[in-house]
Design a protein around this motif. Structure first.
Motif, PDB file in Angstrom:
ATOM      1  N   PRO A 108      42.811  30.841  34.166  1.00 53.93           N
ATOM      2  CA  PRO A 108      42.327  30.886  35.542  1.00 53.93           C
ATOM      3  C   PRO A 108      40.809  30.712  35.584  1.00 53.93           C
ATOM      4  CG  PRO A 108      43.065  33.056  34.829  1.00 53.93           C
ATOM      5  CD  PRO A 108      43.363  32.093  33.730  1.00 53.93           C
ATOM      6  N   ALA A 109      40.374  30.103  36.657  1.00 51.73           N
ATOM      7  CA  ALA A 109      38.941  29.874  36.818  1.00 51.73           C
ATOM      8  C   ALA A 109      38.224  31.211  36.974  1.00 51.73           C
ATOM      9  CB  ALA A 109      38.697  29.015  38.050  1.00 51.73           C
ATOM     10  N   GLN A 110      37.007  31.269  36.482  1.00 52.84           N
ATOM     11  CA  GLN A 110      36.202  32.465  36.675  1.00 52.84           C
ATOM     12  C   GLN A 110      35.692  32.440  38.116  1.00 52.84           C
ATOM     13  OE1 GLN A 110      35.739  34.958  34.567  1.00 52.84           O
ATOM     14  NE2 GLN A 110      37.050  33.967  33.071  1.00 52.84           N
ATOM     15  N   VAL A 111      36.113  33.405  38.892  1.00 52.92           N
ATOM     16  CA  VAL A 111      35.685  33.477  40.275  1.00 52.92           C
ATOM     17  C   VAL A 111      35.021  34.823  40.515  1.00 52.92           C
ATOM     18  CG1 VAL A 111      37.452  31.913  41.158  1.00 52.92           C
ATOM     19  CG2 VAL A 111      37.941  34.329  41.025  1.00 52.92           C
ATOM     20  N   ALA A 112      34.171  34.858  41.489  1.00 55.32           N
ATOM     21  CA  ALA A 112      33.500  36.107  41.850  1.00 55.32           C
ATOM     22  C   ALA A 112      34.543  37.080  42.395  1.00 55.32           C
ATOM     23  CB  ALA A 112      32.430  35.840  42.900  1.00 55.32           C
ATOM     24  N   ASP A 158      42.864  32.044  49.524  1.00 56.88           N
ATOM     25  CA  ASP A 158      42.114  31.077  48.714  1.00 56.88           C
ATOM     26  C   ASP A 158      41.553  31.745  47.462  1.00 56.88           C
ATOM     27  OD1 ASP A 158      42.649  29.037  50.474  1.00 56.88           O
ATOM     28  OD2 ASP A 158      40.701  29.140  51.481  1.00 56.88           O
ATOM     29  N   HIS A 159      41.080  32.967  47.598  1.00 57.53           N
ATOM     30  CA  HIS A 159      40.543  33.695  46.453  1.00 57.53           C
ATOM     31  C   HIS A 159      41.632  33.892  45.398  1.00 57.53           C
ATOM     32  CE1 HIS A 159      39.181  37.115  44.045  1.00 57.53           C
ATOM     33  NE2 HIS A 159      37.972  36.633  44.265  1.00 57.53           N
ATOM     34  N   ALA A 160      42.842  34.238  45.830  1.00 62.27           N
ATOM     35  CA  ALA A 160      43.946  34.431  44.883  1.00 62.27           C
ATOM     36  C   ALA A 160      44.275  33.133  44.154  1.00 62.27           C
ATOM     37  CB  ALA A 160      45.181  34.950  45.618  1.00 62.27           C
ATOM     38  N   VAL A 161      44.276  32.029  44.874  1.00 62.59           N
ATOM     39  CA  VAL A 161      44.571  30.731  44.249  1.00 62.59           C
ATOM     40  C   VAL A 161      43.497  30.380  43.225  1.00 62.59           C
ATOM     41  CG1 VAL A 161      44.718  28.245  44.699  1.00 62.59           C
ATOM     42  CG2 VAL A 161      45.916  29.853  46.188  1.00 62.59           C
ATOM     43  N   GLN A 162      42.236  30.562  43.585  1.00 60.22           N
ATOM     44  CA  GLN A 162      41.141  30.246  42.667  1.00 60.22           C
ATOM     45  C   GLN A 162      41.161  31.140  41.432  1.00 60.22           C
ATOM     46  OE1 GLN A 162      37.508  30.455  44.886  1.00 60.22           O
ATOM     47  NE2 GLN A 162      38.071  28.784  46.252  1.00 60.22           N
ATOM     48  N   ALA A 163      41.607  32.380  41.589  1.00 61.77           N
ATOM     49  CA  ALA A 163      41.646  33.307  40.466  1.00 61.77           C
ATOM     50  C   ALA A 163      42.915  33.129  39.625  1.00 61.77           C
ATOM     51  CB  ALA A 163      41.555  34.745  40.966  1.00 61.77           C
ATOM     52  N   GLY A 164      43.804  32.251  40.069  1.00 59.86           N
ATOM     53  CA  GLY A 164      45.037  32.014  39.326  1.00 59.86           C
ATOM     54  C   GLY A 164      46.056  33.118  39.490  1.00 59.86           C
ATOM     55  N   GLU A 165      45.954  33.869  40.583  1.00 56.22           N
ATOM     56  CA  GLU A 165      46.888  34.965  40.833  1.00 56.22           C
ATOM     57  C   GLU A 165      48.062  34.457  41.643  1.00 56.22           C
ATOM     58  OE1 GLU A 165      44.370  37.763  42.775  1.00 56.22           O
ATOM     59  OE2 GLU A 165      43.317  38.290  40.935  1.00 56.22           O
TER      60      GLU A 165
END
Length: 168
Positions: free
Chosen positions: A68-72, A123-130
């Motif tokens: 998963p991408a490193q997201v804030a 969107d945050h969940a998708v970016q974090a790979g959750e």
């Protein structure tokens, strides 16, 4: 006529303790608990008390597409501030996000804030790979309790959005 002597009453034979229904109920509960403890000794909880996924089998080294991408970290207040929404406070609790807005906010504005916030969370969940977002519902209202005297719902903003907006 022959007089019969009265027969002494023989008490009904008592069931042995191990044949009573409640003994078997206790046995079933204890055995079920033991099997449950053998299957998952931690009871599905980590040491911190939060639930963990039961799927702990991971490949030894994930490929670049699986990482998963490193997201804030999720910061709802920062998002609301950046989006220009007027709010008093925001908090996450028990799979819900609560956003408190000024009483002057209209229901349409409250609904827009709820939908926008839920989309941000998705969107945050998708970016974090959750697989699922952190919360599944966003509620927007002012901080006035509906149980307070003289409460009139028409005078207070209200809006909500669920994770269904993520799919659509």
């Amino acid at each position: 006529m022959v007089e019969q002597s009265p027969q002494p009453l023989v008490p009904a034979s008592k069931k042995a303790w191990y044949l009573k229904w409640w003994v078997w109920l206790v046995v079933v509960v204890v055995v079920a608990g033991g099997v449950s403890a053998l299957v998952d000794p931690s009871g599905g909880r980590s040491r911190s008390g939060t639930y963990q996924s039961t799927q702990s089998v991971l490949p030894a080294t994930p490929t670049a597409s699986e990482t998963p991408a490193q997201v804030a970290p999720l910061d709802l207040e920062a998002f609301l501030t950046a989006s220009g929404a007027e709010f008093e406070s925001a908090r996450l609790s028990a799979r819900k996000a609560y956003i408190y807005v000024p009483t002057e906010t209209t229901n349409e504005q409250a609904q827009m804030i709820a939908t926008t916030a839920m989309l941000y969370i998705c969107d945050h969940a998708v970016q974090a790979g959750e697989k699922f977002p952190v919360v599944n519902r966003v509620e927007v209202s002012d901080s006035v309790s509906p149980t307070s005297p003289d409460y009139n719902a028409a005078e207070h903003p209200s809006g909500f959005a669920t994770d269904a907006v993520c799919a659509g």
